[in-house]
Design a protein around this motif. Structure first.
Motif, PDB file in Angstrom:
ATOM      1  N   PHE A   1      15.553  13.151   8.479  1.00 34.51           N
ATOM      2  CA  PHE A   1      15.689  13.328   9.926  1.00 34.51           C
ATOM      3  C   PHE A   1      15.997  12.013  10.620  1.00 34.51           C
ATOM      4  O   PHE A   1      16.734  11.963  11.588  1.00 34.51           O
ATOM      5  CB  PHE A   1      14.405  13.937  10.514  1.00 34.51           C
ATOM      6  N   SER A   2      15.387  10.947  10.130  1.00 36.41           N
ATOM      7  CA  SER A   2      15.543   9.673  10.826  1.00 36.41           C
ATOM      8  C   SER A   2      16.530   8.754  10.109  1.00 36.41           C
ATOM      9  O   SER A   2      16.691   7.609  10.505  1.00 36.41           O
ATOM     10  CB  SER A   2      14.182   8.988  10.910  1.00 36.41           C
ATOM     11  N   ASN A   3      17.213   9.286   9.083  1.00 32.49           N
ATOM     12  CA  ASN A   3      18.064   8.423   8.242  1.00 32.49           C
ATOM     13  C   ASN A   3      17.291   7.175   7.832  1.00 32.49           C
ATOM     14  O   ASN A   3      17.718   6.048   8.088  1.00 32.49           O
ATOM     15  CB  ASN A   3      19.359   8.046   8.969  1.00 32.49           C
ATOM     16  N   HIS A   4      16.135   7.397   7.257  1.00 31.49           N
ATOM     17  CA  HIS A   4      15.258   6.323   6.784  1.00 31.49           C
ATOM     18  C   HIS A   4      14.889   5.353   7.904  1.00 31.49           C
ATOM     19  O   HIS A   4      14.949   4.135   7.741  1.00 31.49           O
ATOM     20  CB  HIS A   4      15.885   5.578   5.611  1.00 31.49           C
ATOM     21  N   GLY A   5      14.563   5.891   9.075  1.00 32.44           N
ATOM     22  CA  GLY A   5      14.084   5.048  10.167  1.00 32.44           C
ATOM     23  C   GLY A   5      15.147   4.577  11.125  1.00 32.44           C
ATOM     24  O   GLY A   5      14.851   3.935  12.131  1.00 32.44           O
ATOM     25  N   GLU A   6      16.431   4.904  10.844  1.00 30.48           N
ATOM     26  CA  GLU A   6      17.516   4.417  11.706  1.00 30.48           C
ATOM     27  C   GLU A   6      17.603   5.180  13.037  1.00 30.48           C
ATOM     28  O   GLU A   6      18.028   4.651  14.038  1.00 30.48           O
ATOM     29  CB  GLU A   6      18.864   4.594  10.990  1.00 30.48           C
ATOM     30  N   LEU A   7      17.277   6.476  12.991  1.00 32.80           N
ATOM     31  CA  LEU A   7      17.489   7.310  14.177  1.00 32.80           C
ATOM     32  C   LEU A   7      16.170   7.606  14.864  1.00 32.80           C
ATOM     33  O   LEU A   7      15.104   7.501  14.265  1.00 32.80           O
ATOM     34  CB  LEU A   7      18.117   8.656  13.768  1.00 32.80           C
ATOM     35  N   SER A   8      16.286   8.060  16.122  1.00 33.46           N
ATOM     36  CA  SER A   8      15.060   8.363  16.842  1.00 33.46           C
ATOM     37  C   SER A   8      14.658   9.834  16.702  1.00 33.46           C
ATOM     38  O   SER A   8      13.889  10.358  17.478  1.00 33.46           O
ATOM     39  CB  SER A   8      15.227   8.018  18.316  1.00 33.46           C
ATOM     40  N   ASN A   9      15.196  10.518  15.684  1.00 27.80           N
ATOM     41  CA  ASN A   9      14.868  11.928  15.468  1.00 27.80           C
ATOM     42  C   ASN A   9      13.458  12.128  14.931  1.00 27.80           C
ATOM     43  O   ASN A   9      13.052  13.251  14.634  1.00 27.80           O
ATOM     44  CB  ASN A   9      15.817  12.535  14.426  1.00 27.80           C
ATOM     45  N   ASP A  10      12.743  11.016  14.766  1.00 26.10           N
ATOM     46  CA  ASP A  10      11.501  11.058  14.030  1.00 26.10           C
ATOM     47  C   ASP A  10      10.506  12.083  14.570  1.00 26.10           C
ATOM     48  O   ASP A  10       9.861  12.792  13.822  1.00 26.10           O
ATOM     49  CB  ASP A  10      10.876   9.662  14.062  1.00 26.10           C
ATOM     50  N   GLY A  11      10.425  12.156  15.922  1.00 28.76           N
ATOM     51  CA  GLY A  11       9.441  13.048  16.534  1.00 28.76           C
ATOM     52  C   GLY A  11       9.661  14.515  16.220  1.00 28.76           C
ATOM     53  O   GLY A  11       8.723  15.248  15.920  1.00 28.76           O
ATOM     54  N   ILE A  12      10.927  14.953  16.244  1.00 34.97           N
ATOM     55  CA  ILE A  12      11.169  16.389  16.138  1.00 34.97           C
ATOM     56  C   ILE A  12      10.973  16.947  14.731  1.00 34.97           C
ATOM     57  O   ILE A  12      10.951  18.145  14.542  1.00 34.97           O
ATOM     58  CB  ILE A  12      12.582  16.783  16.646  1.00 34.97           C
ATOM     59  N   HIS A  13      10.801  16.049  13.740  1.00 36.52           N
ATOM     60  CA  HIS A  13      10.656  16.613  12.403  1.00 36.52           C
ATOM     61  C   HIS A  13       9.365  17.416  12.259  1.00 36.52           C
ATOM     62  O   HIS A  13       9.258  18.280  11.408  1.00 36.52           O
ATOM     63  CB  HIS A  13      10.765  15.525  11.326  1.00 36.52           C
ATOM     64  N   LYS A  14       8.396  17.160  13.134  1.00 38.16           N
ATOM     65  CA  LYS A  14       7.145  17.941  13.055  1.00 38.16           C
ATOM     66  C   LYS A  14       7.390  19.390  13.480  1.00 38.16           C
ATOM     67  O   LYS A  14       6.940  20.326  12.828  1.00 38.16           O
ATOM     68  CB  LYS A  14       6.070  17.314  13.948  1.00 38.16           C
ATOM     69  N   ILE A  15       8.146  19.537  14.572  1.00 34.84           N
ATOM     70  CA  ILE A  15       8.495  20.907  14.997  1.00 34.84           C
ATOM     71  C   ILE A  15       9.319  21.556  13.900  1.00 34.84           C
ATOM     72  O   ILE A  15       9.134  22.711  13.540  1.00 34.84           O
ATOM     73  CB  ILE A  15       9.335  20.879  16.300  1.00 34.84           C
ATOM     74  N   TYR A  16      10.236  20.771  13.352  1.00 33.26           N
ATOM     75  CA  TYR A  16      11.094  21.299  12.295  1.00 33.26           C
ATOM     76  C   TYR A  16      10.261  21.787  11.109  1.00 33.26           C
ATOM     77  O   TYR A  16      10.508  22.870  10.562  1.00 33.26           O
ATOM     78  CB  TYR A  16      12.091  20.230  11.836  1.00 33.26           C
ATOM     79  N   MET A  17       9.276  20.984  10.701  1.00 35.10           N
ATOM     80  CA  MET A  17       8.456  21.376   9.551  1.00 35.10           C
ATOM     81  C   MET A  17       7.795  22.728   9.795  1.00 35.10           C
ATOM     82  O   MET A  17       7.719  23.570   8.913  1.00 35.10           O
ATOM     83  CB  MET A  17       7.352  20.334   9.292  1.00 35.10           C
ATOM     84  N   PHE A  18       7.330  22.923  11.028  1.00 37.14           N
ATOM     85  CA  PHE A  18       6.675  24.184  11.357  1.00 37.14           C
ATOM     86  C   PHE A  18       7.663  25.350  11.237  1.00 37.14           C
ATOM     87  O   PHE A  18       7.362  26.395  10.656  1.00 37.14           O
ATOM     88  CB  PHE A  18       6.088  24.098  12.782  1.00 37.14           C
ATOM     89  N   LEU A  19       8.880  25.116  11.736  1.00 36.01           N
ATOM     90  CA  LEU A  19       9.886  26.187  11.665  1.00 36.01           C
ATOM     91  C   LEU A  19      10.256  26.507  10.221  1.00 36.01           C
ATOM     92  O   LEU A  19      10.329  27.658   9.808  1.00 36.01           O
ATOM     93  CB  LEU A  19      11.141  25.777  12.434  1.00 36.01           C
ATOM     94  N   VAL A  20      10.485  25.458   9.446  1.00 35.47           N
ATOM     95  CA  VAL A  20      11.027  25.680   8.103  1.00 35.47           C
ATOM     96  C   VAL A  20       9.942  26.141   7.111  1.00 35.47           C
ATOM     97  O   VAL A  20      10.208  26.868   6.161  1.00 35.47           O
ATOM     98  CB  VAL A  20      11.775  24.404   7.624  1.00 35.47           C
TER      99      VAL A  20
END
Ligand code: PFF
Length: 453
Positions: free
Chosen positions: A415-434
């Motif tokens: 999600f964060s391209n190993h820390g490069e992107l700021s997508n880090d927060g949404i991966h928690k919502i994503y985990m719940f969905l997936v």
């Protein structure tokens, strides 16, 4: 051996290229042919609402999951699972995907054949009529004959096979970048024509004013199946395309853009078809023939209609071709990498296989009309079994694989391209969905829709 990591991995070169190619796979007959007729068969606006929920809560998470698996492994659908889960049965998800590709192509090439045929029929003026009785009879005579549709289907296969054989990633990227905007503009023209037909508002009402009584489990299963088919997910096509995506691309953003644009194209196709359906007094549940009955009538009712009609069917055929490239690429990439066959040999084997199964789908409108499987002719059976069973099943396993087996840390990295992107927060919502929402929703809808519970 040498081509394992070289030619197969040329990869998409830019952000726009990735979006165009992925959108090129998603946008196809699904939007312009299937979305309107399945909406028509399932009651209109309420169905669309359920569809939107399905693409958001189930489709998007599974699409991101596939792209992540592909990009991480840089492998075809079968070997991607073998690499991430050695000596475990997960690779069977990829195998099922290869089978799905053949079955989808069987009826997809048949419909694409009709579209190719309509380019020529439009050019010669032989389908111009505002009488839907006439346009419907013309369509029947094509689909119910034997040699004609087989010829067009074979032509479709030869064209797509030839493109795949020359290697696709750069071709797909370049072509889709130009054609997607043109398709969009032309749809806009048809929308405007359709909306200005007398009585058009009935069609809009049908499309956008939901009647919740029409929602049944069968409707929900159809919406879920369409979501999978539309987004090209549940069978490894997005794993295969993900394998061409570079490590610096923002996968969740790409998937979201593709999902939203694809949905917009479907709704635009609905706006093109339904006002005309009501204006011309066609039954909305006419089924697979809907597009071929309405579009000639719409164009025949406008100035320079024939010219626009030719252009329209050319663009539909191109959209279909873009989607078919991704369908073909699933077995071709598998045969190349797993069996070590050349691209040419893998393509020929795939095309011959599809031609064999595909001809049974095409002939199910004529000489094989009496061959029924679970009460459906072969065309409908291949369609039903892939959209409503194989793709959702694939989706369950892909979601479970990423959510539970591959797990939190890997998802976070992707999600964060190993820390490069700021997508880090949404991966928690994503985990719940997936992990929870997508698999449970698919299981319940499938069991209920197939009358198992
Ligand atoms: N998404 C394509 C369409 O809507 O026409 C069809 C499709 C392509 C389905 C690729 C599955 C796939 F793997």
């Amino acid at each position: 051996m040498q081509d394992k990591s070289v030619t197969n991995r040329e990869g998409f070169t830019s952000n726009i290229g990735v979006i165009a190619a992925t959108l090129g796979s998603a946008v196809g007959l699904g939007n312009i042919w299937k979305f309107p007729y399945v909406t028509g068969e399932n009651g209109g606006a309420a169905f669309i609402l359920v569809y939107l929920i399905c693409v958001t809560l189930v489709g998007l998470p599974v699409m991101i999951a596939e792209l992540m698996i592909g990009r991480r492994t840089k492998r075809n659908a079968v070997e991607a699972f073998e690499q991430l889960a050695p000596r475990k049965p997960w690779f069977l998800v990829g195998v099922a995907g290869v089978i799905s590709a053949f079955l989808i192509m069987a009826f997809y090439t048949c419909v694409a054949g009709w579209v190719y045929a309509y380019i020529f029929k439009a050019a010669t003026g032989s389908i111009s009529s505002t009488q839907t009785k006439v346009t419907s009879a013309i369509f029947s005579s094509l689909s119910k004959s034997v040699a004609q549709p087989l010829f067009w289907q074979l032509l479709v296969l030869l064209v797509t096979g030839a493109i795949i054989m020359t290697g696709v990633t750069k071709g797909i990227e370049r072509v889709t970048k130009i054609l997607m905007p043109i398709l969009f503009l032309l749809l806009l023209v048809v929308d405007i024509r359709s909306l200005t037909l007398p009585g058009a508002n009935k069609g809009l009402n049908y499309l956008f004013n939901p009647d919740f009584h029409k929602i049944t489990v069968t409707v929900i299963l159809a919406a879920l199946g369409l979501a999978f088919f539309k987004l090209s997910i549940g069978m490894g096509a997005m794993i295969t395309y993900g394998s061409y995506v570079s490590d610096d691309q923002n996968l969740p953003a790409t998937a979201l853009t593709v999902m939203l644009s694809d949905t917009l194209v479907s709704i635009m196709a609905g706006v093109a078809i339904f006002p005309a359906v009501f204006a011309f007094g066609i039954k909305p549940d006419a089924g697979p023939s809907l597009l071929f009955i309405t579009i000639p009538a719409i164009f025949s009712a406008m100035p320079f209609g024939n010219v626009f009609m030719v252009l329209f069917f050319i663009l539909v055929s191109i959209a279909a071709t873009g989607a078919m490239l991704s369908l073909l690429e699933v077995p071709v990439a598998f045969m190349r990498e797993k069996l070590n066959w050349s691209r040419a040999k893998s393509t020929v084997a795939t095309v011959v296989g599809i031609a064999l199964v595909g001809s049974t789908a095409t002939l199910s409108n004529s000489i094989l009309a009496n061959v029924l499987v679970f009460g459906k002719n072969l065309f409908d059976f291949y369609d039903f079994v892939t959209s409503n069973i194989l793709l959702p099943l694939g989706g369950i396993f892909i979601a479970l694989f990423v959510g539970w087996f591959w797990g939190y840390q890997n998802v976070k990295q992707e999600f964060s391209n190993h820390g490069e992107l700021s997508n880090d927060g949404i991966h928690k919502i994503y985990m719940f969905l997936v992990r929870i929402v997508a698999p449970i929703a698919i299981i319940i809808v499938m069991l209920a829709g197939l009358n198992i519970i």
